[in-house]
Design an enzyme around this catalytic site. Structure first.
Site, PDB file in Angstrom:
ATOM      1  N   HIS A 100     -44.275  33.886  97.844  1.00 54.69           N
ATOM      2  CA  HIS A 100     -45.666  34.103  98.239  1.00 54.69           C
ATOM      3  C   HIS A 100     -45.724  35.260  99.214  1.00 54.69           C
ATOM      4  CE1 HIS A 100     -49.471  32.932 100.609  1.00 54.69           C
ATOM      5  NE2 HIS A 100     -49.863  33.402  99.429  1.00 54.69           N
ATOM      6  N   SER A 101     -46.607  36.216  98.933  1.00 62.88           N
ATOM      7  CA  SER A 101     -46.941  37.290  99.870  1.00 62.88           C
ATOM      8  C   SER A 101     -45.692  38.029 100.338  1.00 62.88           C
ATOM      9  CB  SER A 101     -47.735  36.690 101.035  1.00 62.88           C
ATOM     10  OG  SER A 101     -48.370  37.683 101.799  1.00 62.88           O
TER      11      SER A 101
END
Length: 311
Positions: free
Chosen positions: A164-165
């Protein structure tokens, strides 16, 4: 029923240890593990549950028969005390900053955040409490995260890596270094577009997808040399299945298409998964935490179902 435990990877490494919490379902299911890598200043609890108390992706995946490994990158969560003391970090996020990224309330399309949004939102308060400052030397931090992720994969065998991210660079670096240990990568709104230079947030993707060096072919020794290279490839990512996931109403999803296109240019088999194209709407950057996080996961699992993963 399932078995579970935890371990530390690279406990004696000078850059800090990786904390790993794992759970394996008993009985029928997939033999391919999924490794969940948190983003930015977050921690592994982002995958365990949501700020309003619902199951996160880790228990949802175990329920569906997947072995799951949830990591805390060195310097975050339960690995907060393992990083080098001299490593400088930015300030811990305040609630206004967290709300701006995850639930500012500015986009009327963003309907899936589990709260009213803004700095006084109880869900924002919870998420901010779990957040830490980001390492200022991103090249060193990403390089070390990638090395520790490789050590984990050497221990557990080939896996699907879900990031994520700002957790994405660790996934790109690990896959490029040990393609034999990465079955696929799912990147939930990775930093981008490629070669992003954002000094205001202390991030420069000088190596295309990362701040740390990647092993290109032909070999290059600097970001400047990479910029001048003609059609460089990343042999470690050649033919690697990658899904780059973008939410409808995220302030940080604008680079997803460009990241997918760049991955294809350097040799990966990359798909750009826009949730709206799968009738999953109303999500922001924190889609793994939102009211329909199970629907977002269904999109990812449907994509994984198109791959030839060991059963």
């Amino acid at each position: 029923m399932s078995t579970r435990g935890f371990r530390w990877i690279g406990a004696s490494a000078p850059g800090g240890a990786l904390y790993v919490e794992w759970e394996r379902p008993e009985g029928l299911g997939s033999s391919t593990p999924i490794v969940l890598v948190h983003g930015g200043g977050g921690q592994g609890t982002d995958w365990l549950g949501t700020p309003d108390g619902r199951p996160g992706w880790a228990p949802l995946l175990v329920e569906l028969g997947w072995p799951v490994y949830v990591v805390d990158r060195p310097g975050y969560g339960r690995a907060a005390g393992t990083g080098p003391e001299a490593a400088e970090r930015g300030p811990a996020p305040v609630r206004e900053m967290t709300a701006g990224i995850f639930a500012s309330g500015a986009d009327p399309r963003h309907t899936q955040w589990p709260g009213p949004g803004g700095p006084d939102d109880p869900a924002i308060v919870q998420l901010t409490a779990s957040s830490a400052g980001i390492a200022l030397d991103q090249a060193a931090a990403q390089r070390h995260d990638g090395e520790q992720l490789v050590r984990l994969l050497e221990d557990i065998g080939p896996a699907v890596v879900v990031t994520h991210s700002l957790g994405a660079p660790a996934g790109w670096l690990a896959a490029a270094a040990r393609p034999d240990l990465v079955r696929a990568v799912v990147a939930i709104e990775p930093p981008g577009p490629p070669f992003l230079d954002a000094p205001q947030i202390g991030l420069s993707l000088g190596w295309g997808l990362t701040s740390a060096p990647l092993p290109y072919d032909p070999p290059v020794t600097s970001p400047e040399e990479l910029r001048q290279a003609a059609k460089p490839t990343l042999p470690g990512l050649k033919y690697l299945p990658v899904a780059v996931v973008e939410a409808e109403a995220s302030p940080l999803g604008g680079g997803a298409r460009a990241v997918a296109e760049y991955l294809r240019e350097v040799g990966a088999h990359a798909d750009h998964l826009r949730l709206v194209d799968h009738e999953v709407r109303g999500n922001g950057h924190g889609m793994v935490l939102e009211l329909n996080n199970h629907e977002v996961l269904d999109v990812v699992l449907t994509w994984l179902g198109t791959l030839d993963l060991p059963s």
